[in-house]
Write a protein that holds these residues in place. Structure first.
Motif, PDB file in Angstrom:
ATOM      1  N   ALA A  57      -1.316 -80.189   8.336  1.00 19.05           N
ATOM      2  CA  ALA A  57      -0.691 -80.357   7.020  1.00 19.05           C
ATOM      3  C   ALA A  57      -1.567 -79.754   5.923  1.00 19.05           C
ATOM      4  O   ALA A  57      -1.056 -79.168   4.967  1.00 19.05           O
ATOM      5  N   GLU A  58      -2.883 -79.872   6.071  1.00 21.33           N
ATOM      6  CA  GLU A  58      -3.807 -79.293   5.088  1.00 21.33           C
ATOM      7  C   GLU A  58      -3.714 -77.773   5.059  1.00 21.33           C
ATOM      8  O   GLU A  58      -4.098 -77.144   4.079  1.00 21.33           O
ATOM      9  N   ARG A  59      -3.202 -77.177   6.127  1.00 23.25           N
ATOM     10  CA  ARG A  59      -3.083 -75.722   6.222  1.00 23.25           C
ATOM     11  C   ARG A  59      -1.636 -75.249   6.108  1.00 23.25           C
ATOM     12  O   ARG A  59      -1.339 -74.090   6.375  1.00 23.25           O
ATOM     13  N   GLY A  60      -0.721 -76.177   5.760  1.00 30.55           N
ATOM     14  CA  GLY A  60       0.675 -75.816   5.577  1.00 30.55           C
ATOM     15  C   GLY A  60       1.441 -75.599   6.878  1.00 30.55           C
ATOM     16  O   GLY A  60       2.460 -74.925   6.898  1.00 30.55           O
ATOM     17  N   ILE A  61       0.967 -76.177   7.966  1.00 27.18           N
ATOM     18  CA  ILE A  61       1.621 -76.053   9.266  1.00 27.18           C
ATOM     19  C   ILE A  61       2.471 -77.297   9.480  1.00 27.18           C
ATOM     20  O   ILE A  61       2.029 -78.413   9.212  1.00 27.18           O
ATOM     21  N   SER A  62       3.679 -77.108   9.990  1.00 28.58           N
ATOM     22  CA  SER A  62       4.590 -78.232  10.166  1.00 28.58           C
ATOM     23  C   SER A  62       4.060 -79.235  11.189  1.00 28.58           C
ATOM     24  O   SER A  62       3.313 -78.879  12.112  1.00 28.58           O
ATOM     25  N   GLY A  63       4.470 -80.477  11.019  1.00 30.12           N
ATOM     26  CA  GLY A  63       4.078 -81.533  11.949  1.00 30.12           C
ATOM     27  C   GLY A  63       4.613 -81.280  13.351  1.00 30.12           C
ATOM     28  O   GLY A  63       3.954 -81.576  14.345  1.00 30.12           O
ATOM     29  N   ALA A  96      -4.228 -84.088  14.582  1.00 30.28           N
ATOM     30  CA  ALA A  96      -3.811 -82.685  14.504  1.00 30.28           C
ATOM     31  C   ALA A  96      -2.813 -82.476  13.373  1.00 30.28           C
ATOM     32  O   ALA A  96      -2.879 -81.471  12.657  1.00 30.28           O
ATOM     33  N   ARG A  97      -1.882 -83.420  13.216  1.00 35.54           N
ATOM     34  CA  ARG A  97      -0.888 -83.297  12.148  1.00 35.54           C
ATOM     35  C   ARG A  97      -1.560 -83.320  10.780  1.00 35.54           C
ATOM     36  O   ARG A  97      -1.148 -82.592   9.875  1.00 35.54           O
ATOM     37  N   LYS A  98      -2.580 -84.118  10.635  1.00 33.19           N
ATOM     38  CA  LYS A  98      -3.292 -84.197   9.356  1.00 33.19           C
ATOM     39  C   LYS A  98      -3.981 -82.858   9.050  1.00 33.19           C
ATOM     40  O   LYS A  98      -3.863 -82.330   7.948  1.00 33.19           O
ATOM     41  N   VAL A  99      -4.696 -82.324  10.041  1.00 35.52           N
ATOM     42  CA  VAL A  99      -5.375 -81.042   9.858  1.00 35.52           C
ATOM     43  C   VAL A  99      -4.355 -79.934   9.596  1.00 35.52           C
ATOM     44  O   VAL A  99      -4.548 -79.090   8.725  1.00 35.52           O
TER      45      VAL A  99
END
Length: 106
Positions: free
Chosen positions: A77-83, A72-75
């Motif tokens: 991050a690709e959309r600019g959402i924090s970990g 989820a963190r990887k996906v």
């Protein structure tokens, strides 16, 4: 699994992103699971089948959702959402959150 659009349609596989109604319906499932867990903690279940369902729900809601956080963190991050937000939303909604993220959704 077929990748061509025509084959995907015949196989019943959606070619695009799921509709907002579908996303809402999918995301309601883990929320109902969390409500069931809270109910079981507040007032432990007496019936054996409810206790079994409770522990299955614990495994899915806690264990499986936590295991999904790296993906989820990887996906996210690709959309600019924090970990941090990705971890919280994944614990709450599981894959129904990060697998249904729209391109501009945050």
């Amino acid at each position: 699994m077929p990748r061509h659009g025509r084959h995907r349609a015949r196989a019943g596989i959606s070619a695009g992103a799921p509709s907002p109604t579908t996303v809402l319906a999918l995301r309601s499932i883990p929320v109902i699971g969390w409500i069931f867990l809270i109910a079981g903690v507040v007032r432990p279940f007496r019936a054996r089948w409810l206790r079994v369902a409770f522990w299955i729900d614990v495994a899915l809601s806690v264990g499986v959702h936590a295991a999904q956080i790296p993906a989820a963190r990887k996906v996210a991050a690709e959309r600019g959402i924090s970990g941090r937000r990705a971890a919280v939303m994944t614990m709450l909604l599981g894959a129904t959150w990060w697998k249904t993220l729209g391109e501009g959704e945050q």
